[in-house]
Motif scaffolding. Sequence first.
Motif, PDB file in Angstrom:
ATOM      1  N   ALA A 198       0.793  -1.226   0.000  1.00 21.34           N
ATOM      2  CA  ALA A 198       0.000   0.000   0.000  1.00 21.34           C
ATOM      3  C   ALA A 198       0.833   1.287   0.000  1.00 21.34           C
ATOM      4  N   PRO A 199       1.898   1.406   0.809  1.00 19.42           N
ATOM      5  CA  PRO A 199       2.677   2.662   0.790  1.00 19.42           C
ATOM      6  C   PRO A 199       3.299   2.961  -0.570  1.00 19.42           C
ATOM      7  N   TRP A 200       3.794   1.923  -1.247  1.00 19.34           N
ATOM      8  CA  TRP A 200       4.405   2.132  -2.556  1.00 19.34           C
ATOM      9  C   TRP A 200       3.342   2.487  -3.603  1.00 19.34           C
ATOM     10  N   ILE A 201       2.192   1.818  -3.518  1.00 14.20           N
ATOM     11  CA  ILE A 201       1.095   2.145  -4.436  1.00 14.20           C
ATOM     12  C   ILE A 201       0.663   3.593  -4.247  1.00 14.20           C
ATOM     13  N   ALA A 202       0.521   4.012  -2.987  1.00 15.18           N
ATOM     14  CA  ALA A 202       0.094   5.383  -2.689  1.00 15.18           C
ATOM     15  C   ALA A 202       1.114   6.401  -3.199  1.00 15.18           C
ATOM     16  N   GLN A 203       2.382   6.095  -3.058  1.00 16.04           N
ATOM     17  CA  GLN A 203       3.425   7.024  -3.504  1.00 16.04           C
ATOM     18  C   GLN A 203       3.379   7.211  -5.017  1.00 16.04           C
ATOM     19  N   ILE A 204       3.196   6.117  -5.741  1.00 19.43           N
ATOM     20  CA  ILE A 204       3.137   6.195  -7.205  1.00 19.43           C
ATOM     21  C   ILE A 204       1.904   6.970  -7.656  1.00 19.43           C
ATOM     22  N   ALA A 205       0.761   6.677  -7.039  1.00 17.05           N
ATOM     23  CA  ALA A 205      -0.498   7.293  -7.470  1.00 17.05           C
ATOM     24  C   ALA A 205      -0.632   8.738  -7.018  1.00 17.05           C
ATOM     25  N   GLN A 206      -0.251   9.020  -5.777  1.00 19.26           N
ATOM     26  CA  GLN A 206      -0.519  10.328  -5.181  1.00 19.26           C
ATOM     27  C   GLN A 206       0.522  11.373  -5.538  1.00 19.26           C
ATOM     28  N   GLY A 207       1.749  10.951  -5.800  1.00 19.85           N
ATOM     29  CA  GLY A 207       2.788  11.927  -6.101  1.00 19.85           C
ATOM     30  C   GLY A 207       3.117  12.768  -4.880  1.00 19.85           C
ATOM     31  N   ASP A 208       2.845  14.064  -4.962  1.00 19.63           N
ATOM     32  CA  ASP A 208       3.154  14.984  -3.863  1.00 19.63           C
ATOM     33  C   ASP A 208       1.996  15.136  -2.873  1.00 19.63           C
ATOM     34  N   GLY A 209       0.947  14.336  -3.021  1.00 17.22           N
ATOM     35  CA  GLY A 209      -0.219  14.465  -2.155  1.00 17.22           C
ATOM     36  C   GLY A 209      -0.043  13.745  -0.823  1.00 17.22           C
ATOM     37  N   ASP A 210      -1.173  13.506  -0.141  1.00 13.72           N
ATOM     38  CA  ASP A 210      -1.176  12.895   1.186  1.00 13.72           C
ATOM     39  C   ASP A 210      -1.028  11.373   1.044  1.00 13.72           C
ATOM     40  N   VAL A 211       0.220  10.914   1.006  1.00 11.05           N
ATOM     41  CA  VAL A 211       0.501   9.495   0.822  1.00 11.05           C
ATOM     42  C   VAL A 211       0.027   8.680   2.017  1.00 11.05           C
ATOM     43  N   ALA A 212       0.185   9.209   3.221  1.00 10.03           N
ATOM     44  CA  ALA A 212      -0.174   8.475   4.436  1.00 10.03           C
ATOM     45  C   ALA A 212      -1.670   8.149   4.468  1.00 10.03           C
ATOM     46  N   TYR A 213      -2.505   9.113   4.107  1.00  9.72           N
ATOM     47  CA  TYR A 213      -3.951   8.865   4.158  1.00  9.72           C
ATOM     48  C   TYR A 213      -4.372   7.864   3.088  1.00  9.72           C
ATOM     49  N   LEU A 214      -3.801   7.983   1.895  1.00  9.25           N
ATOM     50  CA  LEU A 214      -4.134   7.031   0.834  1.00  9.25           C
ATOM     51  C   LEU A 214      -3.694   5.622   1.232  1.00  9.25           C
ATOM     52  N   THR A 215      -2.556   5.507   1.905  1.00 14.57           N
ATOM     53  CA  THR A 215      -2.087   4.208   2.395  1.00 14.57           C
ATOM     54  C   THR A 215      -3.086   3.612   3.381  1.00 14.57           C
ATOM     55  N   PHE A 216      -3.552   4.428   4.321  1.00 15.45           N
ATOM     56  CA  PHE A 216      -4.560   3.984   5.289  1.00 15.45           C
ATOM     57  C   PHE A 216      -5.822   3.497   4.587  1.00 15.45           C
ATOM     58  N   ALA A 217      -6.327   4.275   3.623  1.00 17.82           N
ATOM     59  CA  ALA A 217      -7.555   3.912   2.918  1.00 17.82           C
ATOM     60  C   ALA A 217      -7.377   2.608   2.138  1.00 17.82           C
ATOM     61  N   LEU A 218      -6.245   2.454   1.493  1.00 11.45           N
ATOM     62  CA  LEU A 218      -5.977   1.231   0.735  1.00 11.45           C
ATOM     63  C   LEU A 218      -5.984   0.003   1.642  1.00 11.45           C
ATOM     64  N   ARG A 219      -5.348   0.124   2.801  1.00 10.83           N
ATOM     65  CA  ARG A 219      -5.250  -1.024   3.704  1.00 10.83           C
ATOM     66  C   ARG A 219      -6.603  -1.425   4.291  1.00 10.83           C
ATOM     67  N   VAL A 220      -7.458  -0.467   4.516  1.00 10.22           N
ATOM     68  CA  VAL A 220      -8.792  -0.795   5.034  1.00 10.22           C
ATOM     69  C   VAL A 220      -9.650  -1.453   3.959  1.00 10.22           C
ATOM     70  N   LEU A 221      -9.523  -0.991   2.719  1.00  4.02           N
ATOM     71  CA  LEU A 221     -10.427  -1.433   1.659  1.00  4.02           C
ATOM     72  C   LEU A 221      -9.942  -2.664   0.892  1.00  4.02           C
TER      73      LEU A 221
END
Length: 504
Positions: free
Chosen positions: A112-135
């Motif tokens: 999830a952290p690597w996926i979030a980094q690729i998708a989000q770029g300069d955005g909120d990577v931590a929150y996207l990581t959290f959302a990915l792991r829950v879903l």
Amino acid sequence: MSGKAKTTENRSASDVAAISLGGRFLTFVGNTMFVGRFGTANPLLNAFTFALLLPNVIFTVLGAALNAVMIPVYNSLRAEEKQEDAKKFIDNVISISFVLLVILVTAGIVAAPWIAQIAQGDGDVAYLTFALRVLMPVMIFFGFGAIFQGLLQSHGVFRLPAFVSAPGGVILILYMIFLSERFGVNGLIFATALGFFTQPLIMINAVRRLGYRYKFSFDLKDKNIRAAGMLCVPVVISAASYQMHFLFGHTIALRLGTTAIMNYAQQLVLVFILTLVYAVAAVYLPKLSTLWAKADKAGYNENLKNAMLFTIFLVLPAACGFFLLRFEIMDFLLNWRENDGVVDIQMAGNLMGLYAVAVIAISFKEVADRAFYSVKDSKTPAIFGVIIMAVNIIATLLLVPALGAYAMPVAYGIAALTGSVGLLTILQMRTRFLDFPFILELAKTACATAITIAAAFFVLSVQFIDTAIVNLFLPAFVGVGVYFMAAYVLKISALKQLLGRVFE
């Protein structure tokens, strides 16, 4: 096929479509509530939207393989009266799918952290990581839901599988009414996951009533599993190709800050119109695979033509209506509360209008895909899946500089048109469904649609009372009435068969 048999198939398709739309409508009400409340510019909502897409994309690939392969193989075994083999096949499918889904969920949570980094770029990577792991775990619920749906549909049970999205929609609505102010987007993520859990849950009793009892079996050497596995490879390639260009577009939208609004506009069109297509496919695919297994080519061709004509009858006026009323629909749906300009109605309407045009081509592709799957040809859709992906990505990259967020639906439509033309051309070479009666029915449906749109446009332009609800529902109601009257006068076969069923 007799006229009565065709009427029964179409009546079943219309019943399933109505039930599916009811369930989808509840989910859509929940979606509308959180888009209107949180706003499409909300970065947390954009992250949630993207996080939900990823497990959905992965599941859709597996779900397509399960439905496209499981139903034809299972029905073929039943048609050959090999009941024990058919039962063992389902046992194996459940066991193997569960193991595979657990592996995918685990991998998704870890990555999830690597996926979030690729998708989000300069955005909120931590929150996207959290959302990915829950879903991510919702893939397991999706998987069992797809297996149960396929099993029930193979036994002629269509209405309950069509209803599966309704409980999740109710949960979403209740969350938005009672808890959204307190828990916000964080709670929305957990409410969504809970809603997906209900999908397989509500089908368990119906599966048991079929007489099916699961018995652990993990036999990778079983000849039916091996045959299904060989068929799955091209199906996975086809579905993965389609979903990859879908995900590609949403990744670009995430960086543009338009993921939530693009997904809302897309789902509004695709969910409501493709629900009609999937309902038709759910009724006809088991029948097509059974007829092919029995070598009844005449019956197969007749059912295929009937499925396509019924799809056209439903989709063409619906897509045109969505395009005509795109701004009125978005204004009515998203301006229901004071949103302080957080929803761009102009952009939302334009995005929806572009997807409405694209969905006509997508509908033909979906029906053609299932026609190939029913004869156990999964290679042809796979080839065109790759072609569609390539066309979509290239078109998106070329159009983004000039069209911005609008590039994604335009490229989507170009790719879908390319794929549907190719698939239908090959299908025509094999079945000769495109004959004079088919073309005549198509022309009559197009004529009725043109009359309908003209009537709706006239009502819309007059503007008797300038309010959002009148501007939307008056032309919509007039359009529906005019369409059915025009279809009746023109003696369109799909309507005649439905009326025959109602008054028989």
